[in-house]
Design an enzyme around this catalytic site. Structure first.
Site, PDB file in Angstrom:
ATOM      1  N   HIS A   1      -4.720  -1.459  -4.067  1.00  0.00           N
ATOM      2  CA  HIS A   1      -6.076  -1.863  -3.657  1.00  0.00           C
ATOM      3  C   HIS A   1      -7.082  -1.646  -4.789  1.00  0.00           C
ATOM      4  O   HIS A   1      -8.194  -1.154  -4.584  1.00  0.00           O
ATOM      5  CB  HIS A   1      -6.510  -1.097  -2.408  1.00  0.00           C
ATOM      6  CG  HIS A   1      -5.522  -1.162  -1.284  1.00  0.00           C
ATOM      7  ND1 HIS A   1      -5.046  -2.363  -0.793  1.00  0.00           N
ATOM      8  CD2 HIS A   1      -4.904  -0.181  -0.564  1.00  0.00           C
ATOM      9  CE1 HIS A   1      -4.185  -2.110   0.191  1.00  0.00           C
ATOM     10  NE2 HIS A   1      -4.082  -0.797   0.335  1.00  0.00           N
TER      11      HIS A   1
ATOM     12  N   SER B   1       0.836  -1.194   0.000  1.00  0.00           N
ATOM     13  CA  SER B   1       0.000   0.000   0.000  1.00  0.00           C
ATOM     14  C   SER B   1       0.882   1.259   0.000  1.00  0.00           C
ATOM     15  O   SER B   1       1.557   1.534  -0.981  1.00  0.00           O
ATOM     16  CB  SER B   1      -0.965  -0.041   1.182  1.00  0.00           C
ATOM     17  OG  SER B   1      -1.981   0.914   1.053  1.00  0.00           O
TER      18      SER B   1
END
Length: 243
Positions: free
Chosen positions: A170, A134
């Protein structure tokens, strides 16, 4: 032992559920450690949780996992002050640096405040494998999409730029990520780049993408370019499944 070329494995994964700990090590992170190619000793793996304010419970869980994996573990913390006298020296002697997710805007600000932006370029060029999830994926690129500023996703454009591409994380799990990433590339806010579903990763040697990997069966990876008519063009990448 340095990798044979500057190496980054940028992911939307690398962790898994654990019966005994809050989380465990996933195949993507294990693969990053394997890429270091250490032989005859434990891999030296350094963990950074800057993006979540050096959360003590995360760091503790990392050490527990590293012990189970047989790694020689260390961490860099910047709050309330650096935990090491010479951050550059320590990072240059690691095999792998693993960066956790959270606020990529906060991470970049703290790294620059402590000079880690220049340190990481040297570490990368020296062959230490850089990996992360991330925020720990976006940071190596020029930018991407982030919720660092609030619930509404916004662009981040001041990544370290070791990789001259944008990065979408994501991509399949947060509905706003895909359309915003495409729109930012279409309008020129971000350069063309690569995106990962949860459980997928992007392996770079130097600045070139050489492989997309996934630890989940249906996780995909994508290249997103700006088309000649000013729209975004998304191309699925071939993905190698690892376990």
């Amino acid at each position: 032992m340095p990798a044979d070329a500057p190496t980054i494995l940028a992911t939307s994964g690398g962790i898994r559920r654990s019966d005994r700990l809050p989380w465990g090590i996933g195949p993507l992170t294990r693969h990053a450690v394997d890429l270091a190619g250490t032989n005859g000793r434990a891999p030296r793996v350094c963990f950074l949780a800057t993006a979540v304010g050096d959360d003590a419970s995360l760091i503790s869980t990392f050490y527990a996992n590293a012990s189970a994996e047989g790694w020689q573990a260390s961490h860099v913390a910047l709050f309330p002050m650096p935990n090491l006298e010479d951050l550059s020296e320590h990072l240059l002697t690691r095999d792998v640096v693993w960066v956790w997710g959270g606020s990529v805007a906060g991470l970049l600000a703290m790294w620059r405040l402590h000079g880690l932006d220049e340190v990481f370029r040297e570490v990368w060029q020296a062959g230490v494998v850089l990996t992360g999830v991330s925020a720990g994926s976006i940071c190596w690129h020029t930018g991407g999409t982030t919720d660092s500023f609030g619930p509404e996703l916004r662009p981040i454009t001041n990544g370290l730029g070791l990789l001259p591409h944008s990065n979408g994380v994501h991509y399949d799990s947060e509905p706003g990520r895909r359309p915003l990433f495409q729109r930012l590339i279409a309008d020129g806010t971000l350069p063309p780049g690569f995106a990962t579903d949860d459980g997928a990763g992007l392996l770079y040697r130097g600045t070139e993408l050489v492989e997309a990997l996934a630890e989940r069966k249906r996780a995909g990876a994508y290249r997103v370019d700006r088309g000649p008519d000013g729209t975004a063009v998304e191309t699925p990448l071939d993905v190698r499944r690892i376990s």
